[in-house]
Design a protein around this motif. Sequence first.
Motif, PDB file in Angstrom:
ATOM      1  N   PRO A  27      34.806  20.777  27.428  1.00 59.89           N
ATOM      2  CA  PRO A  27      34.654  21.375  28.758  1.00 59.89           C
ATOM      3  C   PRO A  27      33.320  22.103  28.919  1.00 59.89           C
ATOM      4  O   PRO A  27      32.745  22.588  27.941  1.00 59.89           O
ATOM      5  CB  PRO A  27      35.822  22.368  28.831  1.00 59.89           C
ATOM      6  N   GLN A  28      32.839  22.199  30.150  1.00 56.89           N
ATOM      7  CA  GLN A  28      31.516  22.749  30.446  1.00 56.89           C
ATOM      8  C   GLN A  28      31.310  24.160  29.900  1.00 56.89           C
ATOM      9  O   GLN A  28      30.264  24.453  29.340  1.00 56.89           O
ATOM     10  CB  GLN A  28      31.255  22.730  31.960  1.00 56.89           C
ATOM     11  N   ASP A  29      32.292  25.058  30.053  1.00 57.11           N
ATOM     12  CA  ASP A  29      32.106  26.426  29.569  1.00 57.11           C
ATOM     13  C   ASP A  29      31.979  26.464  28.049  1.00 57.11           C
ATOM     14  O   ASP A  29      31.160  27.194  27.493  1.00 57.11           O
ATOM     15  CB  ASP A  29      33.232  27.346  30.048  1.00 57.11           C
ATOM     16  N   VAL A  30      32.746  25.646  27.367  1.00 55.15           N
ATOM     17  CA  VAL A  30      32.671  25.549  25.911  1.00 55.15           C
ATOM     18  C   VAL A  30      31.349  24.908  25.510  1.00 55.15           C
ATOM     19  O   VAL A  30      30.685  25.361  24.578  1.00 55.15           O
ATOM     20  CB  VAL A  30      33.867  24.747  25.359  1.00 55.15           C
ATOM     21  N   ARG A  31      30.953  23.865  26.230  1.00 49.35           N
ATOM     22  CA  ARG A  31      29.686  23.181  25.947  1.00 49.35           C
ATOM     23  C   ARG A  31      28.520  24.163  26.021  1.00 49.35           C
ATOM     24  O   ARG A  31      27.636  24.151  25.155  1.00 49.35           O
ATOM     25  CB  ARG A  31      29.470  22.026  26.917  1.00 49.35           C
ATOM     26  N   ALA A  32      28.513  25.029  27.021  1.00 46.80           N
ATOM     27  CA  ALA A  32      27.424  25.997  27.174  1.00 46.80           C
ATOM     28  C   ALA A  32      27.346  26.921  25.960  1.00 46.80           C
ATOM     29  O   ALA A  32      26.257  27.190  25.440  1.00 46.80           O
ATOM     30  CB  ALA A  32      27.606  26.797  28.453  1.00 46.80           C
ATOM     31  N   ALA A  33      28.492  27.402  25.484  1.00 43.31           N
ATOM     32  CA  ALA A  33      28.514  28.285  24.316  1.00 43.31           C
ATOM     33  C   ALA A  33      28.036  27.555  23.065  1.00 43.31           C
ATOM     34  O   ALA A  33      27.268  28.097  22.266  1.00 43.31           O
ATOM     35  CB  ALA A  33      29.913  28.842  24.105  1.00 43.31           C
ATOM     36  N   ALA A  69      32.623  23.842  15.946  1.00 44.21           N
ATOM     37  CA  ALA A  69      33.658  23.004  16.540  1.00 44.21           C
ATOM     38  C   ALA A  69      34.252  23.690  17.764  1.00 44.21           C
ATOM     39  O   ALA A  69      34.228  24.914  17.873  1.00 44.21           O
ATOM     40  CB  ALA A  69      34.763  22.722  15.528  1.00 44.21           C
ATOM     41  N   ALA A  70      34.770  22.862  18.653  1.00 44.99           N
ATOM     42  CA  ALA A  70      35.524  23.337  19.815  1.00 44.99           C
ATOM     43  C   ALA A  70      36.984  23.002  19.558  1.00 44.99           C
ATOM     44  O   ALA A  70      37.321  21.854  19.293  1.00 44.99           O
ATOM     45  CB  ALA A  70      35.037  22.638  21.080  1.00 44.99           C
ATOM     46  N   LEU A  71      37.825  24.007  19.629  1.00 47.85           N
ATOM     47  CA  LEU A  71      39.249  23.805  19.468  1.00 47.85           C
ATOM     48  C   LEU A  71      39.940  24.162  20.776  1.00 47.85           C
ATOM     49  O   LEU A  71      39.287  24.593  21.727  1.00 47.85           O
ATOM     50  CB  LEU A  71      39.765  24.626  18.291  1.00 47.85           C
ATOM     51  N   LYS A  72      41.232  23.991  20.820  1.00 48.55           N
ATOM     52  CA  LYS A  72      41.963  24.176  22.071  1.00 48.55           C
ATOM     53  C   LYS A  72      41.749  25.558  22.688  1.00 48.55           C
ATOM     54  O   LYS A  72      41.500  25.677  23.882  1.00 48.55           O
ATOM     55  CB  LYS A  72      43.452  23.926  21.834  1.00 48.55           C
ATOM     56  N   ASP A  73      41.832  26.602  21.869  1.00 48.45           N
ATOM     57  CA  ASP A  73      41.759  27.951  22.430  1.00 48.45           C
ATOM     58  C   ASP A  73      40.627  28.815  21.889  1.00 48.45           C
ATOM     59  O   ASP A  73      40.582  30.012  22.139  1.00 48.45           O
ATOM     60  CB  ASP A  73      43.099  28.666  22.242  1.00 48.45           C
ATOM     61  N   PHE A 104      35.449  32.346  17.712  1.00 51.41           N
ATOM     62  CA  PHE A 104      34.965  33.113  18.855  1.00 51.41           C
ATOM     63  C   PHE A 104      35.363  32.409  20.144  1.00 51.41           C
ATOM     64  O   PHE A 104      35.609  31.206  20.159  1.00 51.41           O
ATOM     65  CB  PHE A 104      33.446  33.321  18.792  1.00 51.41           C
ATOM     66  N   ALA A 105      35.443  33.185  21.204  1.00 53.34           N
ATOM     67  CA  ALA A 105      35.780  32.643  22.520  1.00 53.34           C
ATOM     68  C   ALA A 105      34.500  32.103  23.165  1.00 53.34           C
ATOM     69  O   ALA A 105      33.416  32.664  22.976  1.00 53.34           O
ATOM     70  CB  ALA A 105      36.383  33.724  23.398  1.00 53.34           C
ATOM     71  N   ALA A 106      34.640  31.035  23.925  1.00 53.62           N
ATOM     72  CA  ALA A 106      33.479  30.432  24.593  1.00 53.62           C
ATOM     73  C   ALA A 106      32.786  31.430  25.512  1.00 53.62           C
ATOM     74  O   ALA A 106      31.563  31.403  25.644  1.00 53.62           O
ATOM     75  CB  ALA A 106      33.900  29.194  25.375  1.00 53.62           C
ATOM     76  N   ASN A 107      33.551  32.332  26.108  1.00 54.64           N
ATOM     77  CA  ASN A 107      32.946  33.304  27.020  1.00 54.64           C
ATOM     78  C   ASN A 107      32.383  34.530  26.288  1.00 54.64           C
ATOM     79  O   ASN A 107      31.864  35.443  26.917  1.00 54.64           O
ATOM     80  CB  ASN A 107      33.936  33.729  28.109  1.00 54.64           C
ATOM     81  N   LYS A 108      32.493  34.538  24.959  1.00 49.97           N
ATOM     82  CA  LYS A 108      31.921  35.608  24.135  1.00 49.97           C
ATOM     83  C   LYS A 108      31.222  34.973  22.938  1.00 49.97           C
ATOM     84  O   LYS A 108      31.667  35.093  21.796  1.00 49.97           O
ATOM     85  CB  LYS A 108      32.999  36.570  23.660  1.00 49.97           C
ATOM     86  N   PRO A 109      30.097  34.263  23.190  1.00 45.98           N
ATOM     87  CA  PRO A 109      29.411  33.579  22.088  1.00 45.98           C
ATOM     88  C   PRO A 109      28.909  34.551  21.021  1.00 45.98           C
ATOM     89  O   PRO A 109      28.703  35.743  21.293  1.00 45.98           O
ATOM     90  CB  PRO A 109      28.248  32.854  22.762  1.00 45.98           C
ATOM     91  N   LEU A 110      28.730  34.038  19.831  1.00 47.53           N
ATOM     92  CA  LEU A 110      28.209  34.851  18.734  1.00 47.53           C
ATOM     93  C   LEU A 110      26.779  35.283  19.032  1.00 47.53           C
ATOM     94  O   LEU A 110      26.001  34.500  19.588  1.00 47.53           O
ATOM     95  CB  LEU A 110      28.237  34.048  17.431  1.00 47.53           C
TER      96      LEU A 110
END
Length: 136
Positions: A27-33, A69-73, A104-110
């Motif tokens: 998803p786009q938000d995850v991709r950005a992170a 990696a991107a996981l479900k949550d 980490f959450a996509a909306n709180k990148p490292l």
Amino acid sequence: MKKVTAAAKPAKRTGAETIDDYLAGVPQDVRAALEKLRKTIKAAAPKATEVISYQIPAYKHHGLLVGFAALKDHCTFHIMSTEVTRAHAAELEGYKLGKASIRFAANKPLPAALVTKLVKARIAENEAGRSYGGRQ
């Protein structure tokens, strides 16, 4: 006993062949992170090669270096070293940790500074001959 037909079997996941392919499938938000993380890794390890390893984006420099990696949550940054994880435990406080990974959450990148420090520690470890699993 119920017979399983070919139509009932789950489709085999083909997986991405490149990091661009992998990122295109999230998803786009995850991709950005993950793009931000990718950019930071590439800046910290300019000699590293991008690969797909164990079906996730990874970097090689004298062996496997780091991955993500991107996981479900959540997203995961794979440090691929329990020694580096332990050495930076104070800086990693507050993050959900695996043995050698950070969630980490996509909306709180490292933070880029933290990622850079961890990647450089992994480079030093690999160049000293202590690469992940001995893989070169």
